[in-house]
Design an enzyme around this catalytic site. Structure first.
Site, PDB file in Angstrom:
ATOM      1  N   CYS A   2      23.193  -7.046 -64.975  1.00  9.25           N
ATOM      2  CA  CYS A   2      22.355  -8.150 -64.509  1.00  9.25           C
ATOM      3  C   CYS A   2      21.706  -7.756 -63.189  1.00  9.25           C
ATOM      4  CB  CYS A   2      23.187  -9.426 -64.302  1.00  9.25           C
ATOM      5  SG  CYS A   2      24.032 -10.020 -65.785  1.00  9.25           S
ATOM      6  N   GLY A  28      17.900  -6.984 -66.873  1.00  9.51           N
ATOM      7  CA  GLY A  28      18.287  -8.000 -67.843  1.00  9.51           C
ATOM      8  C   GLY A  28      17.099  -8.782 -68.322  1.00  9.51           C
ATOM      9  N   ASN A 102      26.852 -10.173 -61.010  1.00  9.57           N
ATOM     10  CA  ASN A 102      26.562  -8.963 -61.786  1.00  9.57           C
ATOM     11  C   ASN A 102      27.860  -8.189 -61.933  1.00  9.57           C
ATOM     12  OD1 ASN A 102      25.385  -6.680 -62.988  1.00  9.57           O
ATOM     13  ND2 ASN A 102      24.965  -5.748 -60.998  1.00  9.57           N
ATOM     14  N   GLY A 103      28.275  -7.950 -63.166  1.00 10.12           N
ATOM     15  CA  GLY A 103      29.505  -7.213 -63.405  1.00 10.12           C
ATOM     16  C   GLY A 103      30.261  -7.774 -64.589  1.00 10.12           C
ATOM     17  N   TYR A 256      20.723   5.811 -65.675  1.00  4.93           N
ATOM     18  CA  TYR A 256      19.837   5.010 -66.519  1.00  4.93           C
ATOM     19  C   TYR A 256      19.463   3.640 -65.984  1.00  4.93           C
ATOM     20  CZ  TYR A 256      18.340   2.139 -70.502  1.00  4.93           C
ATOM     21  OH  TYR A 256      17.657   1.290 -71.316  1.00  4.93           O
TER      22      TYR A 256
END
Length: 502
Positions: A2, A28, A102-103, A256
């Protein structure tokens, strides 16, 4: 995976947050949300879709206030198609707390039961973010009982969160009437950084590109285990809240996930990818004669720096052989395998003159499921390539990831339980060259000696939090296999696995 952002200023922040989310859209594309606060009242809008589709003029006008936060979501836990699980999340007690995350929490299931049995808090979704906000709210309540809520009490609450929560988490939260809070897990697995604006505004975001692209000045990364609280007067308070913090950022961010123009934990993503190209070239030279290669072609977009450096190292021309349709979602984060298979040719088109009669080396940032690589190799052959070689700037992805990347089940990974030769046969390439795990860690880590190692579990099987068990993998795999979109059926499941027939 995210993208999150939070801003506190003296003027309305809705447009700033919107613009920052556009800069984080690559992290996202399933849902987006913004919450702002005016006085002690919160205003929120969130929905499934891209940022530009979720927010219209009427939505932006309904987001007043000088402090706020936002998120773009690609779910790795919970229900991919639930509007309720789009972030931000809100709880009304104590104070009123809104949070983006985020995670991925590895002990979310146990915490959910603990919250119900002990803390008397009810969790209504399958989202680990709802678990996290309730843990934070409970600890804030405990720390501030009978006391005014000061930075000291907030940091005490964050320290308690670190002791209860396991996994990866970068968090930004609003405490109604008090200010903006941000903190990062003790291993610093997921990124979070801080910047300041020309008028004294403060921004926190997943990547530096969101800060700099918004006209702010990048200041620093939030340290592992650190909490930052900006009060309503704009005064910044910081404290280390973890007992044994250690910087172990996720190396897949550099391979990436992140934009190449970001700098994360002192490491330029672009330079990291150049370095990966150099070591990949060395690996290639030891595997096959470069004279057998006529041209080096990247698979857009993340592999370009690595492909350029590899081509330079082996003395072969670098060419753009694929044109990308920018209006199709990134294949890796498309919702389901059946959708992913169809999307490759919608997204990429080969330039025939770069392939016809040539031995081409295709360079990709990584090979996860192998289905995209197989389709691209076939496209190269159809465009007239005499021989098609494939090189991956990342090592084989052999192990599940539980820290917030959408690749948790073993069956989804082409490299799990297969040799390099078996993978080569599956994708149909004439040769396949992978990055070396140790070389990858060495050349990326050399860009910041303060990094104490990387979270590279999908490559080496080492889980830095030390609490991941076989039962955890089984629970995650079961959850993923059972999730289907009620509207579109199994073919639209974001986690539908490739069938044997395919």
């Amino acid at each position: 995976m995210c993208g999150i952002v939070g801003v506190i200023a003296k003027t309305p922040v809705n447009q700033l947050i919107y613009d920052a989310l556009l800069l984080l859209q690559h992290r996202g594309q399933d849902a987006a949300g913004i919450v702002t606060m005016q006085g002690t009242k919160c205003f929120m809008h969130k929905a499934r879709g891209m940022v530009r589709d979720v927010f219209r003029t009427r939505n932006m006008r309904a987001l007043p206030g000088n402090v706020g936060l936002g998120q773009v979501r690609y779910p790795t836990a919970g229900n991919a198609y639930s509007e309720e699980e789009a972030q931000p999340f809100y709880v009304n007690a104590p104070f009123g707390v809104v949070l983006v995350h985020n995670g991925n929490l590895t002990n979310a299931h146990a915490l959910k039961q603990e919250l119900f049995d002990v803390d008397r808090r009810h969790i209504n979704t399958e989202s680990d973010t709802e678990v996290l906000i309730n843990v934070l709210a409970h600890e804030l309540d405990k720390a501030a009982t009978g006391l005014p809520l000061t930075p000291q009490e907030i940091f005490t609450a964050v320290a308690a969160v670190h002791k209860r929560v396991r996994g990866s988490y970068a968090v930004i939260a609003l405490v109604a009437g008090y200010g903006l809070l941000a903190f990062r897990d003790p291993h610093g697995i997921r990124p979070l950084c801080l910047g300041v604006g020309p008028e004294g505004e403060t921004m926190l975001a997943s990547e530096s590109v969101a800060i700099e692209g918004s006209g702010f000045r990048f200041v620093r990364d939030i340290a592992p285990g650190e909490a930052v609280f900006i009060d309503q007067d704009g005064v910044t308070h910081t404290r280390q809240c973890a007992e044994a913090p250690r910087l172990n950022p996720c190396i897949f961010e550099y391979v990436y996930l992140a934009r190449p123009d970001s700098v994360m934990d002192g490491i330029s993503v672009y330079q990291a990818r150049l370095n990966l190209g150099e070591t990949l070239a060395q690996r290639l030279i030891s595997t096959m004669p470069p004279s057998e290669i006529d041209v080096v072609i990247p698979i857009p977009e993340s592999s370009r720096p690595s492909a350029m450096q590899l081509a330079h190292k082996i003395g072969k021309p670098y060419r753009e052989g694929f044109v990308k349709n920018r209006y199709v979602g990134r294949t890796f984060i498309m919702p389901g395998q059946s959708v992913r298979k169809k999307s490759v040719r919608q997204k990429l088109n080969a330039i025939g003159v770069e392939f016809k009669g040539r031995n081409v080396l295709l360079v990709d940032d990584s090979i996860v499921r192998g289905t995209t690589s197989k389709e691209i190799v076939q496209m190269a052959r159809e465009a007239g390539a005499r021989r098609v070689y494939m090189a991956s700037a990342a090592p084989p992805v052999r192990f599940p990831n539980v820290y917030g990347i959408d690749m948790p089940t073993k069956e989804e990974l082409i490299a799990h339980g297969r040799s390099i030769e078996q993978i080569r046969e599956f994708i149909g390439a004439d040769a396949l060259i992978y990055q070396d795990v140790d070389a990858m860690k060495r050349v990326v880590g050399a860009l910041n000696p303060q990094v104490q190692g990387f979270e590279a579990s999908c490559f080496d099987g080492v889980y830095v939090t030390g609490d991941v068990s076989a039962a955890d993998f089984q629970a995650i795999e079961t959850q993923r296999k059972l999730q289907f979109d009620e509207e579109d059926g199994p073919a639209r499941s974001r986690l539908a696995l490739q069938s044997a027939e395919e």
